[in-house]
Design an enzyme around this catalytic site. Structure first.
Site, PDB file in Angstrom:
ATOM      1  N   GLU A  71       0.834  -1.192   0.000  1.00  0.00           N
ATOM      2  CA  GLU A  71       0.000   0.000   0.000  1.00  0.00           C
ATOM      3  C   GLU A  71       0.875   1.251   0.000  1.00  0.00           C
ATOM      4  O   GLU A  71       1.895   1.321   0.686  1.00  0.00           O
ATOM      5  CB  GLU A  71      -0.888  -0.013   1.245  1.00  0.00           C
ATOM      6  N   LYS A 143      -9.791   2.188  -1.857  1.00  0.00           N
ATOM      7  CA  LYS A 143      -9.974   1.676  -0.502  1.00  0.00           C
ATOM      8  C   LYS A 143     -11.337   2.084   0.032  1.00  0.00           C
ATOM      9  O   LYS A 143     -11.675   3.262   0.095  1.00  0.00           O
ATOM     10  CB  LYS A 143      -8.859   2.224   0.395  1.00  0.00           C
ATOM     11  N   CYS A 184      -5.559  -2.967   2.726  1.00  0.00           N
ATOM     12  CA  CYS A 184      -5.278  -2.836   4.152  1.00  0.00           C
ATOM     13  C   CYS A 184      -6.526  -3.055   5.010  1.00  0.00           C
ATOM     14  O   CYS A 184      -6.981  -4.176   5.180  1.00  0.00           O
ATOM     15  CB  CYS A 184      -4.624  -1.485   4.415  1.00  0.00           C
TER      16      CYS A 184
END
Length: 246
Positions: A71, A143, A184
Site C-alpha cells: 500500500e 480503498k 489494508c
C-alpha cells in the site's frame, strides 16, 4: 518474498499429506512475489526501488507470475503526504511506469500496490492498480474502509480527514481464477470478502497494506488467516518493509 502455490488446489487440499495430491503441471503452479519495499520521501527513488524489485522478482528464482506491491508504495504513509504525492489514474507517472514494466517483462499479473489518486473533481483516494502482461490497466480499487483510529498513548491516524472512500467491490480475472482486491483495513470486513468470493467467484484475495506497529501485531496475521478460513480461498497481503526511526 517469493513463494509457490498449487493454483489447481483449494487451501483445504494443502492440509492433506503430500502423497494425496500429485504435483501439478507447471501451468498450474503460481509463483507469487510479495515486494516489501522500503519507502522514502523521494517519489522518484520509491519508483526506482519498486522497478528494481519487480525486475528481480520476474527474472530470478523461476520468475514470479503474480507480483504484489504494498500500500502507498510510492510515498510515505501519512495524511500530510497524500495530497502532494497524488496523481491521476490513468495518466500519472506511476501508472505509466508500472504499465511499461508489465508489458516489457510480460508479467501475467502485476498488482501495483496502491497510490494516492487525485480525481478530476479534486477528491483523494487510496487506489490499487492491476496490470496484465500487455501493460493494460485491467482493474483499480479505491480503498472502501478508511482507517480512523485513536489509541491513547499509541497512535492517532484519521484517513477520513484527507481521503474519500471507494464504493465498489473489485474482482478481476487471472490465469488461475478470479481474484478479489482490497486495501489494508478492507481486510477487517468479512462482508467485502464474502461478496468477492460468493458472488463474484474469487479464489484469490489480495490485500496491499501498510499495517502500523500498534494495532498491526495483534491483527495482521489474525485477519488474513480469518479471511482464508472464512471463505476457503488463498489470501495474499504485502506491507512495506519497516524503516527504523521513520
Amino acid at each position: 518474498i517469493l513463494f509457490l502455490m498449487n493454483a489447481s488446489a483449494s487451501p483445504a487440499d494443502v492440509a492433506a499429506p503430500a502423497s494425496l495430491w500429485p504435483q501439478p503441471p507447471p501451468s498450474q503452479l503460481l509463483r507469487v512475489a510479495l515486494l516489501q519495499l522500503p519507502i522514502t520521501n523521494d517519489k522518484a527513488q520509491n519508483l526506482a526501488t519498486a522497478e528494481a524489485a519487480i525486475r528481480e522478482a520476474v527474472t530470478t528464482g523461476g520468475g514470479a507470475d503474480l507480483v504484489i506491491l504494498p500500500e502507498c508504495f510510492n510515498c510515505p504513509y501519512g495524511a500530510s503526504y497524500f495530497g502532494p504525492y497524488a496523481e491521476p489514474i490513468p495518466g500519472g507517472p506511476t501508472t505509466a511506469r508500472l504499465s511499461a514494466l508489465a508489458r516489457e517483462l510480460a508479467i501475467p499479473v502485476l498488482v501495483g500496490g496502491s497510490i494516492p489518486e487525485r480525481t478530476p473533481e479534486g477528491r483523494l483516494h487510496n487506489t490499487a492498480l492491476v496490470f496484465d502482461r500487455t501493460g493494460a490497466l485491467v482493474a483499480t480499487h479505491r480503498k472502501a474502509h478508511l482507517f480512523d483510529v485513536d489509541v491513547p498513548g499509541g497512535i492517532r491516524f484519521v484517513e477520513s480527514e484527507t481521503l474519500s472512500p471507494g464504493d465498489q467491490v473489485t474482482t478481476f480475472p487471472t490465469p488461475w481464477g478470479t481474484a478479489g482486491l482490497g486495501i489494508c483495513y478492507d481486510v477487517r470486513f468479512p462482508h467485502l470478502a464474502s461478496i468477492m468470493v460468493e458472488r463474484d467467484g474469487a479464489r484469490l484475495l489480495i490485500y496491499p497494506a501498510a499495517f502500523n506497529t500498534t494495532t498491526g501485531p495483534l491483527h495482521w496475521e489474525l485477519l488474513l488467516r480469518s479471511r482464508a478460513v472464512d471463505f476457503g480461498c488463498w489470501v495474499m497481503a504485502c506491507s512495506p518493509s519497516r524503516v527504523p526511526g521513520a
